[in-house]
Design a protein around this motif. Sequence first.
Motif, short mmCIF file in Angstrom:
data_model
loop_
_atom_site.label_atom_id
_atom_site.label_comp_id
_atom_site.label_asym_id
_atom_site.label_seq_id
_atom_site.Cartn_x
_atom_site.Cartn_y
_atom_site.Cartn_z
N TYR A 1 -25.96 50.93 102.02
CA TYR A 1 -26.20 49.58 102.54
C TYR A 1 -24.90 48.86 102.90
O TYR A 1 -23.83 49.19 102.40
N GLN B 1 -28.72 42.30 102.00
CA GLN B 1 -28.50 43.75 101.96
C GLN B 1 -29.11 44.29 103.25
O GLN B 1 -30.24 43.92 103.59
N CYS C 1 -39.47 41.79 95.19
CA CYS C 1 -39.25 43.22 94.98
C CYS C 1 -40.62 43.89 94.88
O CYS C 1 -41.54 43.30 94.34
N TRP C 2 -40.73 45.08 95.39
CA TRP C 2 -42.01 45.80 95.33
C TRP C 2 -42.45 45.92 93.88
O TRP C 2 -41.72 46.46 93.05
N ARG D 1 -35.83 39.09 94.28
CA ARG D 1 -34.46 39.57 94.11
C ARG D 1 -33.52 38.41 93.76
O ARG D 1 -33.77 37.27 94.17
N GLU E 1 -26.39 47.37 91.26
CA GLU E 1 -27.76 46.88 91.00
C GLU E 1 -28.14 47.39 89.61
O GLU E 1 -28.91 48.34 89.48
N LYS F 1 -33.32 46.86 88.53
CA LYS F 1 -33.98 46.87 89.83
C LYS F 1 -34.08 45.45 90.40
O LYS F 1 -34.60 44.54 89.74
N CYS F 2 -33.54 45.31 91.60
CA CYS F 2 -33.61 44.04 92.33
C CYS F 2 -32.78 42.92 91.71
O CYS F 2 -32.94 41.76 92.06
N TYR G 1 -28.88 42.10 91.43
CA TYR G 1 -27.63 42.60 91.99
C TYR G 1 -26.44 41.89 91.35
O TYR G 1 -26.53 40.71 91.00
C1 MAN Z 1 -34.94 48.44 98.52
C2 MAN Z 1 -33.58 47.93 98.15
C3 MAN Z 1 -33.20 48.32 96.75
C4 MAN Z 1 -34.29 47.97 95.77
C5 MAN Z 1 -35.62 48.51 96.24
C6 MAN Z 1 -36.73 48.02 95.32
O1 MAN Z 1 -34.91 49.82 98.65
O2 MAN Z 1 -33.61 46.53 98.25
O3 MAN Z 1 -31.97 47.71 96.37
O4 MAN Z 1 -34.01 48.49 94.49
O5 MAN Z 1 -35.88 48.06 97.55
O6 MAN Z 1 -37.96 48.55 95.71
#
Ligand code: MAN
Length: 523
Positions: free
Chosen positions: A419, A431, A467-468, A473, A492, A495-496, A498
């Motif tokens: 990224y 990002q 975030c999924w 984030r 990171e 997860k999510c 940063y």
């Molecule tokens: C993307 C990015 C990653 C993050 C995932 C979460 O791939 O933003 O940094 O961890 O999404 O699903």
Amino acid sequence: MDFWKGVLNNFFYILLLNLLYGVLGSEVLRPRGVSLSRAPLYNPEEAFTCFDKSKSIPFSHVNDDYCDCSDASDEPGTSACPHGIFYCVNAGFKPMNIGSSRVNDGICDCCDGADEYASGAKCINNCVELGRFAREKELQREELLKAGKQLREEFSQKGIQEKQQRKEKLMEIEKNKEEADRVKAEKEKLKNEAEELENTALDYYRKLEEEQNKQKAEAEALKLRVEASDAFNRYDLDQDGKVSFSELQQFETFDKDKNGEVSEEEAKYFLIDQEEADIEKFVSDVWNRIKPYLMIESGSFRDTKDSDEKAVEEEEGEFNEEEQTEEDGEDEEENTEKEQQEPEVQEESPPPIVYDDETQKLVDAATAARNEFSNAESAVKDLEAEIRDIKEYLEKDFGPDEEYAPLLGQCFEYVDHEYVYKLCPFDKTVQQPKSGSMETRLGSWGHWSGPDHNRYERMTFERGQACWNGPQRSTVVTVTCGSDNKLTSVTEPNKCEYVFEFSTPAACYDLARDPQENAHDEL
Ligand code: MAN
């Protein structure tokens, strides 16, 4: 008596320590593992009292490799007590406290090797080397701080100047706004006056128009009634005052599917699914259903669609119900629309109203007054927006000396293997995949979030893209002193969530340093 003896002994002992300290520098006689500051607590002339006063033991029991005191104070130089502290002098570098369990464990913890006096471990004394290295580092740090502080000063000057300029601008705009408010109020008054005159003058025309519309509607209703009555008489073949479906079956017009005969179903459709209709029912409902078909027949039905096409569509909608499956709902809706469709009789549009000269002048004057008011109103709105922007800027916390202000409007990038990350202070963190696809917002500017002694050492950006299956984030930016503005790392850790590391001259403060680092009393 004993008390005074003890005081004197202590006095002589301290005197002796001080004399030795004068002769040997920092090498003061004291039990192994004891720091200089605690040396006076160990008097070989007296019984030793545990620091927690729980016990007194003969001095010979100090460092005898047997733990007497529950606070471990009698065994500073052995590993006999579980929670003791061993003090490394580390002459040439900096002193250090280690857990006494590490004494003689075969691992060199102190750079002077003092912790391994009986284990046989071959420790090298590298304190001088470490000290030199630390001093070099410290020198570099000081140089960086010096250069950084110079730049920070420049940033700060710029920031102060920016705020000052905006304050002046704000005063100027606020003054302009006072004037603009005055103009707006004046224009509003003029507009209201002009509109009042215009209204009075137009009232006559409005009433005239209403009257005309009323007459027109009445005439149309009458026309429709006459038309409907004519048709009723035409279809009431046996003249019994009712039109029945069997009578309608005699007319080709009602053969909707054009198969050569008018079915009962088709005929009843026009009678609103009834067997027959009297004149009232015919005029109010049946005629509305029949009329479009007659118009299609005569070619006078004007519609956006070709009338034949429409008729076909209607037929399909009405009679092919068995074929309809998934699209039932939609079609029903369309049919309802079609059923309600009125024939659009080609009418001549009414001639534009022509006012008398006097009225026209008042209308023109009111239009001009409305325009002027609307211009005055938008001038006020523009100034209000400018004031809002400036106030928002002035309220921003750019650091104690406005030193972070020049970072506003700039973005700093960090590229890793996947990224490109961007830090735009006071705005956002993002990002973007190197492939160039869409940016993901990792947070919008939140607040300074450093510890109490320096909240400017951390920035928090929050409410980023969700975030999924997770939280929104967010980004924490640690801010350190550096010779230029640079985003130096991005991770990171969760997860999510940063973590950015950003160095900038704006962070080159003269903060009180870590007390641990200042413990150079025996260097
Ligand atoms: C993307 C990015 C990653 C993050 C995932 C979460 O791939 O933003 O940094 O961890 O999404 O699903």
